[in-house]
Design an enzyme around this catalytic site. Structure first.
Site, PDB file in Angstrom:
ATOM      1  N   ASP A 284     -78.511  26.004  32.201  1.00 39.18           N
ATOM      2  CA  ASP A 284     -79.783  26.807  32.438  1.00 39.18           C
ATOM      3  C   ASP A 284     -79.651  28.138  33.003  1.00 39.18           C
ATOM      4  O   ASP A 284     -78.872  28.265  33.815  1.00 39.18           O
ATOM      5  CB  ASP A 284     -80.846  25.918  33.415  1.00 39.18           C
ATOM      6  CG  ASP A 284     -81.111  24.748  32.614  1.00 39.18           C
ATOM      7  OD1 ASP A 284     -81.238  24.784  31.362  1.00 39.18           O
ATOM      8  OD2 ASP A 284     -81.607  23.582  33.353  1.00 39.18           O
TER       9      ASP A 284
ATOM     10  N   ASP B 197     -85.885  21.005  40.980  1.00 36.39           N
ATOM     11  CA  ASP B 197     -86.067  20.721  39.429  1.00 36.39           C
ATOM     12  C   ASP B 197     -87.767  20.400  39.366  1.00 36.39           C
ATOM     13  O   ASP B 197     -87.972  20.205  38.093  1.00 36.39           O
ATOM     14  CB  ASP B 197     -85.315  19.582  39.073  1.00 36.39           C
ATOM     15  CG  ASP B 197     -83.748  20.058  38.739  1.00 36.39           C
ATOM     16  OD1 ASP B 197     -83.754  21.402  38.962  1.00 36.39           O
ATOM     17  OD2 ASP B 197     -82.992  19.285  38.939  1.00 36.39           O
TER      18      ASP B 197
ATOM     19  N   ARG C 134     -73.849  22.794  31.788  1.00 41.13           N
ATOM     20  CA  ARG C 134     -73.145  23.238  33.142  1.00 41.13           C
ATOM     21  C   ARG C 134     -72.480  21.913  33.720  1.00 41.13           C
ATOM     22  O   ARG C 134     -71.598  21.762  34.434  1.00 41.13           O
ATOM     23  CB  ARG C 134     -74.448  23.254  34.134  1.00 41.13           C
ATOM     24  CG  ARG C 134     -74.246  23.256  35.697  1.00 41.13           C
ATOM     25  CD  ARG C 134     -73.794  24.537  36.078  1.00 41.13           C
ATOM     26  NE  ARG C 134     -73.543  24.688  37.674  1.00 41.13           N
ATOM     27  CZ  ARG C 134     -73.165  25.453  38.179  1.00 41.13           C
ATOM     28  NH1 ARG C 134     -72.695  26.644  37.425  1.00 41.13           N
ATOM     29  NH2 ARG C 134     -72.852  25.656  39.552  1.00 41.13           N
TER      30      ARG C 134
END
Ligand code: EPU
Length: 442
Positions: free
Chosen positions: A136, A325, A112
């Site tokens: 992801d 995260d 990404r």
């Protein structure tokens, strides 16, 4: 010889479908010291920003992770010469006078962060073609704010054959940009596009993550004029050219937070060397509320805990809020805590895919929209689970550390994207974990 150093496989091995797994036997306590490398989500952008100046940029504290390899390949395909010294943790990037404008679509789809080359390329050479990036599987991850912002700066942006194409006939023109949401990627791209634009750009509602401050400091060292570093309004006065510099990557707060949560889950005692407690404010507050003892030191912080953690509620938000995260890791923590916990995810729409895997280990949880309620499980028990993304993988490994018996985590190439030496580090802290070739799926 449980802690044999095996390391992650090279990028080429992964490309040739080498599949590996981690085998974790629960019951060990994490104790000792771990060294935190530079942040994945900073270094990848610093590498992209090296395109802004011809000559040699040198980055240090570069983590030995797969995404760095892929970004290096992206830059090489644009004409840069990239040299890596794994032992020293440095990377040097020699950017040509005129870098290519077309990023290799196969490489770009793999990470990404590769979208971060869009801003520097259009800012520096007035043209960029970047395939819609991969990364992801944690949500839709749109790019509308990147595109709108570049258009405000005067670029013409289209989608052609599955790629974002941005063009500008001359230098971009400074503009006022207000982001709908403090997007990390959009803030970075617009910042990198604006440093060489004519006039002043104001990015309002900018993301404030420490990795963005790191990028700003790097750009400022290169000669960019940026005010408001670390805040939500960035004011950039465009300059005509930038020079290459040397820079040390900010330590990875998510990796540090992962080990900190692991210490609490295993009732351990871990010194997190190079970890910056000030970048983990709310996370460490929450861990303290769970019963952990946090002791800041000169070069890191120590996390220790005894007894079953108390439950905490968590709401993820852009920095300085609780980081998305660390969501899977904190859900794993709650699965072994003593009360009921409510966890809310506000950044990505598919983070809870991870919960399905945690259920296999016996966690008691229920998702509803962007909330998950976690109830105390009598125990977690080892099982075979699949890492769907880098953080989900880390969360599953942490759960495996406290599950009875053996947990096998498949698809660990996701974990290798973000955690340098994860197996070796956990092993050195006393965990029973090893990397194996995954015969089940080979
Ligand atoms: N979004 C839009 N439009 C845009 C940009 C973003 O709708 O133009 C949405 C996204 O779909 C998402 C939210 O805004 O729902 C946040 O996206 P953001 O742009 O802030 O995230 P990102 O730049 O794609 C980076 C990190 C992520 C981290 C997020 C949030 C990198 C390479 N990735 O992603 O890291 O979760 O910021 O902090 O820097 C990870 O390391 O595991 C990871 C996923």
């Amino acid at each position: 010889m449980r802690c044999r150093r095996t390391g992650r496989p090279p990028e080429q091995a992964l490309a040739s479908n080498s599949v590996e797994r981690f085998v974790v036997t629960g019951g060990s306590r994490l104790a000792g010291e771990v060294l935190i490398p530079g942040a994945k989500n900073s270094v990848l952008k610093l590498m992209a920003a090296s395109l802004l100046a011809p000559g040699t940029t040198t980055l240090s504290a570069v983590p030995d992770i797969l995404d760095v390899d892929v970004m290096a390949d992206v830059l090489s395909a644009l004409g840069a010469r990239v040299g890596r010294d794994l032992a020293a943790g440095t990377i040097s990037i020699e950017t040509p006078d005129v870098p290519g404008a077309v990023a290799d679509p196969e490489l770009v789809r793999r990470i990404r962060a590769s979208v971060a080359i869009l801003g520097p390329l259009v800012g520096r050479r007035g043209e960029a073609r970047v395939a819609l990036p991969g990364g992801d599987a944690i949500g839709a991850r749109a790019l509308d704010m990147h595109v709108d912002g570049l258009r405000r700066l005067g670029a013409v942006v289209d989608i052609e054959d599955g790629a974002l194409v941005a063009r500008s006939s001359g230098r971009l023109q400074g503009a006022a940009i207000w982001l709908d949401f403090p997007s990390v990627g959009a803030t970075e791209n617009l910042l990198m596009a604006s440093v060489l634009a004519k006039g002043t750009t104001v990015i309002d509602n900018a993301a404030r993550e420490p990795e963005i401050a790191d990028l700003c400091e790097f750009l400022a060292r290169m000669g960019a004029r940026i005010e408001g570093i670390g805040g939500s309004t960035l004011v950039v006065d465009g300059v005509e050219e930038l020079r290459p510099v040397a820079h040390e990557t900010v330590p990875d707060r998510i990796v540090a937070g992962t080990y900190a949560i692991g210490a609490v889950m295993t009732e351990g005692d871990v010194m997190i060397r190079h970890g910056r407690a000030e970048h983990l404010g709310i996370v460490l507050e929450k861990l303290a509320a769970a019963g952990a003892r946090i002791e800041p030191g000169a070069d890191g912080f120590r996390v220790s805990s005894t007894g079953r953690p108390r439950s905490i509620d968590v709401v993820t938000l852009p920095y300085p809020g609780f980081p998305t995260d660390l969501l899977p890791q904190v859900i794993a923590l709650e699965a072994v805590s003593q009360g009921i916990s409510l966890i809310t995810e506000n950044v990505f729409d598919s983070r809870f895919v991870f919960c399905r895997e945690l259920l296999r280990l016996g966690a008691q949880l229920r998702t509803d929209g962007h909330h998950v309620v976690v109830r105390p499980a009598p125990r977690l028990a080892g099982a075979s689970v699949v890492a769907s993304d880098v953080r989900a993988g880390a969360g599953l490994v942490l759960a495996g550390l406290v599950a009875e018996g053996t947990t096998v985590v498949h698809e660990v190439h996701h974990i290798d994207r973000g955690y340098a030496g994860f197996v070796e580090n956990l092993c050195a802290l006393g965990a029973d974990i090893r990397r194996e070739r995954d015969v089940a799926v080979a």
